[in-house]
Scaffold this active site. Structure first.
Site, short mmCIF file in Angstrom:
data_model
loop_
_atom_site.label_atom_id
_atom_site.label_comp_id
_atom_site.label_asym_id
_atom_site.label_seq_id
_atom_site.Cartn_x
_atom_site.Cartn_y
_atom_site.Cartn_z
N GLU A 158 0.81 -1.23 0.00
CA GLU A 158 0.00 0.00 0.00
C GLU A 158 0.84 1.27 0.00
O GLU A 158 0.73 2.11 0.89
CB GLU A 158 -0.93 0.00 1.22
CG GLU A 158 -1.86 -1.20 1.26
CD GLU A 158 -2.62 -1.32 2.58
OE1 GLU A 158 -2.63 -0.37 3.37
OE2 GLU A 158 -3.23 -2.39 2.81
N GLU A 273 -6.01 -10.80 -0.90
CA GLU A 273 -6.76 -10.63 0.36
C GLU A 273 -8.27 -10.56 0.10
O GLU A 273 -8.99 -9.75 0.72
CB GLU A 273 -6.31 -9.35 1.09
CG GLU A 273 -4.82 -9.28 1.33
CD GLU A 273 -4.37 -8.02 2.06
OE1 GLU A 273 -5.20 -7.34 2.70
OE2 GLU A 273 -3.17 -7.70 2.00
#
Ligand code: G3I
Length: 364
Positions: A158, A273
């Site tokens: 991220e 995820e």
């Protein structure tokens, strides 16, 4: 049936880029698992898991039965591994590594560089003078500790946030502020040196939907990955987290173009995820389950048109243990149902939807 042990599988450098050349069905663990449905097409299915769930024998067994890859939900993050600036505590991550190995599962690493889940000593101890040493020492030590045992690593997690206003799209994090934008390139190079066989992944969130914000972020991610590849940085895959609102459109032309562009860069695409947020869906369970299942099937069927998508991981396997139960609470107070098994460990319609998407995929 030809049978590859996990060690042979890893030694042969199978990991993810070359999964298709191996009999993944040898890792299937029975005919009625998601791992078997996936493996029949050369796809590796797995889930996150945590040592805090290991006292739940039924859930632990379910993970071993259904998954071909295991990824620690928190145990490989700095806050878990680094009690002090000079110490490493591998105990919990080692327990998961052993569990994966004894139950015939590949083991994934998550994550080496992220601005969240940092230990309390980080702020105050890490400065612009020592950040490079602290980061590279962490990566070399952790990747070195698991060399040959971790098939792929989320090296950086991220790191892009267009809203932060930088021309390069990088998120303004402690890593960026202290190290500068070169921290990402350095992280990949050090990880590669510590385990040249591991597949190194850049993992990102909020790049699935069709809206303008997601598209801006996809453009920034693509341009960033393109520059890394031009500089011969050892990045091998893009992780698309896929935490998705079940009522959002995610299978449109923008995502399709992006997946093609990532594939054209020669990168593997890993879904790292996956879960569907049912927070805004109607409360009625049969209706909600049907809608979530539909999203799983549509999304996976779309993704699996791309041959570079060979790895699908959900973020947890059962609604009994999901981060969404505390971050995506429903206004009506009903328990959330984002995963393929419900809180009683019964397969939901989503399980069947995921299996059907694997069955419909072409061979890898
Ligand atoms: O268990 C307690 C819970 O009972 C309580 O309600 C909650 C309140 O905040 O805290 C829970 O503890 C949390 C712990 O994990 C146990 O699950 C911690 O606060 C929390 O910091 C930690 O959260 C993890 C988070 O990453 C931060 O590391 C989540 O479990 C984990 O699912 C989440 O995973 C991230 C990926 O690493 C990166 N992508 C997004 C994904 C979801 O946020």
């Amino acid at each position: 049936m030809n049978h590859f042990t996990r060690r042979q599988f890893l030694e042969a450098g199978a990991a993810f880029t070359t999964l298709s050349t191996f009999r993944l069905d040898a890792l299937a663990n029975g005919p009625v698992s998601l791992r078997a449905h996936a493996a029949a097409k050369g796809i590796a299915f797995g889930s996150s898991f945590s040592t805090s769930y290991m006292s739940d024998a039924a859930y632990t067994q379910l993970i071993a039965d259904q998954c071909c890859i295991l990824v620690p939900e928190i145990e490989l993050k700095w806050a878990a591994l680094r009690p002090s600036p000079t110490a490493f505590d591998f105990n919990r991550a080692d327990a998961l590594c052993k569990f994966a190995s004894t139950r015939n599962m590949l083991f994934r690493g998550h994550t080496l560089v992220w601005e969240q889940s940092l230990p309390s000593w980080f702020e105050g101890y890490v400065t612009s003078s020592n950040v490079e040493r602290v980061m590279t020492n962490h990566i070399a030590s952790v990747v070195g500790h698991y060399a040959g045992k971790i098939s792929s690593w989320d090296v950086v997690n991220e790191a892009i946030q267009v809203e932060d206003g930088r021309a390069d799209g990088l998120k303004v994090t402690p890593w960026l502020r202290l190290f500068g934008p070169g921290y990402i390139e350095t992280a990949f190079r050090v990880a590669h040196e510590a385990d040249p066989k591991a597949i190194l992944v850049y993992n990102e969130n909020w790049i699935e939907a069709e809206d303008q914000g997601s598209e801006r972020k996809r453009r920034a991610v693509l341009s960033f990955l393109t520059q890394l590849k031009k500089k011969n940085v050892p990045v091998h895959g893009l992780g698309i987290q896929s935490h998705i609102h079940a009522d959002m459109k995610v299978t449109g032309p923008n995502l399709r173009r992006f997946l093609q562009e990532v594939e054209d860069l020669g990168l593997s695409i890993l879904i790292t995820e996956l879960d569907f947020n049912d927070q805004r869906l109607p409360g009625d369970v049969p209706t909600r389950d049907r809608l979530v299942a539909e999203r799983y099937e549509i999304y996976l069927t779309f993704l699996l048109q791309f041959k570079s998508v060979k790895t699908i991981l959900t973020w947890g396997l059962s609604d009994r243990y999901t981060w969404r139960s505390y971050v995506s609470k429903r206004a009506d107070g009903l328990p959330v149902r984002p995963l393929p098994y419900d809180a009683d460990l019964k397969p939901t319609l989503s399980w069947e939807a995921i299996a059907r998407a694997f069955d419909g995929a072409s061979q890898r």
